[in-house]
Design an enzyme around this catalytic site. Structure first.
Site, PDB file in Angstrom:
ATOM      1  N   LYS A  46      95.303 -59.639 144.945  1.00  0.00           N
ATOM      2  CA  LYS A  46      95.594 -60.100 143.970  1.00  0.00           C
ATOM      3  C   LYS A  46      96.306 -61.269 144.057  1.00  0.00           C
ATOM      4  CE  LYS A  46      94.418 -57.810 140.075  1.00  0.00           C
ATOM      5  NZ  LYS A  46      93.852 -57.506 139.522  1.00  0.00           N
ATOM      6  N   GLU A  51     100.747 -64.327 130.387  1.00  0.00           N
ATOM      7  CA  GLU A  51     100.588 -62.177 130.177  1.00  0.00           C
ATOM      8  C   GLU A  51     101.646 -62.436 129.331  1.00  0.00           C
ATOM      9  OE1 GLU A  51      98.850 -59.280 132.177  1.00  0.00           O
ATOM     10  OE2 GLU A  51      97.674 -61.304 133.450  1.00  0.00           O
ATOM     11  N   SER A  62      99.730 -57.684 143.179  1.00  0.00           N
ATOM     12  CA  SER A  62      99.882 -55.940 143.292  1.00  0.00           C
ATOM     13  C   SER A  62     100.116 -55.066 144.189  1.00  0.00           C
ATOM     14  CB  SER A  62      98.355 -55.900 143.288  1.00  0.00           C
ATOM     15  OG  SER A  62      97.733 -54.235 143.112  1.00  0.00           O
ATOM     16  N   HIS A 105      83.824 -70.394 119.395  1.00  0.00           N
ATOM     17  CA  HIS A 105      82.978 -69.298 119.345  1.00  0.00           C
ATOM     18  C   HIS A 105      83.114 -68.838 121.016  1.00  0.00           C
ATOM     19  CE1 HIS A 105      81.321 -69.520 115.632  1.00  0.00           C
ATOM     20  NE2 HIS A 105      81.171 -71.392 115.998  1.00  0.00           N
TER      21      HIS A 105
END
Ligand code: ARG
Length: 459
Positions: free
Chosen positions: A283, A290, A277, A156
């Site tokens: 970043k 992704e 970024s 979970h």
């Protein structure tokens, strides 16, 4: 507009119709397979006395010349031809004259395209298998190094029990190993040669289909000519297997994205596999993971598309089936690209062992082991569960882990606890005690790693 079938027509094809119908923009991808198939076909025709040996030699030399020129960039496959089959035939006739007109004897584009697609898929299965193997080798290297790297195992997405990085990565090893075995099954099942099925009903020439099959590395010729030209089951099976590969890559990507987050910091993706970024200087984003996760959708899309295309088709060949190519090619290229990048990313990734172990401790992953300690001292499991639950509550209130709770607190809840509780709930003990085959315990893990090694050496 070069067409193979002008004879019975009195009018030019409408330009829009021609473009709508043409497949050259994508079936050019299997020019090599088309030529390979044609060479086998003429070799068989000559063996059967349908072509002369001289004709066979001329045609073969012509086909070899076309292949060499395309590969050298001297001959461009342009949209002036309807499809790759027309391109090859027209160029052959241009090069060798009348003998070239005999290439298509005893053949239809229906069995030709069925062959080309099978040859292409079979070649690509071998390539994808090679990429999967490289990924497995990268995972195996991580497993060998991290038998004692402790981390929380989750259910979970809540910390559950301690495992090791070797064990966690080992789960993915199993998935990608199954993917290879699926591809192997598909390859074996599809390895029958459709050439000689003609348009749908075979031909009147005495073709030796077994011979062509053998020349092209197939196990045998297909048994039903109508099925031969209308079967795309293997495309569906391939896209299903590729969807599963992508599902596995996507799950792993998701975990890496979580592990790479500021909150977890279990891993650090190498600079070469991260991006920045344009506005936020701090970043470092896991874009590759992704994108792999994102591209899973288009591979699933290809599977849904071909299943839908095929569902209402009467026997035998229908032009709808031309739709099998673009999405399949895209899915294959997507999977190969994702596998290669993913392998590069995981093999350059740094694992933050301290963070992983600290996270396992802070998440009470050793609570089951504390209860087992009591059980081993004669306390019934249900009571032990309650006692440890109380201790966990105390720890949460104090903001500490079970390892940091003083012995008096343990004893206050149950006198059974002694100093050795700390050893019993250490990450090392928790993992080492998990000795069932397939568990993270180091001895059984070593056995699995040795078995994996043997598998990689032989497959
Ligand atoms: N481009 C066609 C395909 O991909 C080749 C077969 C064409 N056959 C035909 N009878 N129109 O399916």
């Amino acid at each position: 507009m070069a067409q193979l079938w002008g004879g019975r027509f009195t009018k030019e094809t409408d330009k829009l119709v021609y473009n709508f119908n043409a497949s050259i923009s994508f079936d050019r991808k299997f020019y090599e397979q088309d030529i390979r198939g044609s060479k086998a076909h003429v070799a068989m025709l000559a063996k059967q006395g349908i072509l002369t040996e001289e004709e066979r030699q001329k045609i073969t030399a012509g086909l070899d010349g076309i292949l060499a020129d395309v590969e050298a960039g001297k001959l461009e496959i342009t949209s002036e031809y309807e499809d790759i089959h027309s391109f090859v035939e027209a160029n052959l006739i241009e090069r060798i004259g009348d003998a070239g007109k005999k290439l298509h004897t005893g053949r239809s584009r229906n069995d030709q395209v069925a062959l080309d697609m099978k040859l292409y898929v079979r070649d690509e299965i071998d390539e994808i298998d090679g990429e999967l193997k490289k990924l497995l080798m990268a995972l195996q290297a991580i497993m060998e190094e991290h038998i004692h790297t402790y981390m929380p195992g989750f259910t979970h997405l809540q910390k559950a029990q301690p495992v090791t990085l070797a064990h966690h990565v080992g789960a993915y090893f199993e998935m990608f190993r199954r993917d290879r075995s699926r591809l192997f099954d598909i390859r074996r099942r599809m390895n029958t040669c459709p050439l000689g099925a003609g348009a749908l009903a075979g031909t009147t020439y005495p073709l030796d289909r077994a011979y062509t099959a053998e020349l092209l590395g197939f196990d045998e010729p297909t048994r039903n000519s109508m099925d031969s030209v209308s079967d795309r089951d293997y495309v569906i099976e391939l896209l299903s297997a590729l969807s599963t590969v992508m599902m596995h890559l996507s799950r792993f990507s998701e975990e890496i994205i979580i592990w790479n987050s500021n909150e977890y910091r279990f891993v650090e993706i190498d600079d070469a596999y991260s991006t920045g970024s344009s506005i936020m200087p701090q970043k470092k984003n896991p874009d590759i993971a992704e994108l792999v996760r994102g591209k899973t959708g288009r591979v699933y899309g290809a599977l849904t598309s071909i299943l839908t295309t095929m569902k209402g088709l009467p026997l035998a060949y229908n032009k709808d089936m031309q739709e099998d190519k673009e999405l399949t090619f895209d899915a294959i290229d997507t999977v190969k690209g994702c596998l290669a990048l993913f392998t590069g990313m995981v093999s350059t990734m740094q694992f933050r062992k301290e963070n992983m172990e600290a996270s396992a401790k802070n998440g009470f992953t050793n609570a089951t082991d504390a209860a087992d300690y009591l059980v081993n001292h004669g306390v019934p499991f249900r009571d032990a569960h309650g006692i440890v639950g109380q201790l966990v509550l105390t720890c949460i209130e104090k903001g500490i882990s079970l390892d940091e709770l003083p012995l008096e607190e343990y004893k206050a809840v149950s006198p059974v606890f002694e100093e050795d509780i700390y050893e019993a709930i250490s990450m090392r003990t928790c993992v080492e005690k998990r000795i069932t085959y397939g568990a993270p315990g180091p001895d059984v893990m070593e056995q699995v790693i040795a078995a994996n090694k043997e598998y990689l050496e032989n497959n």
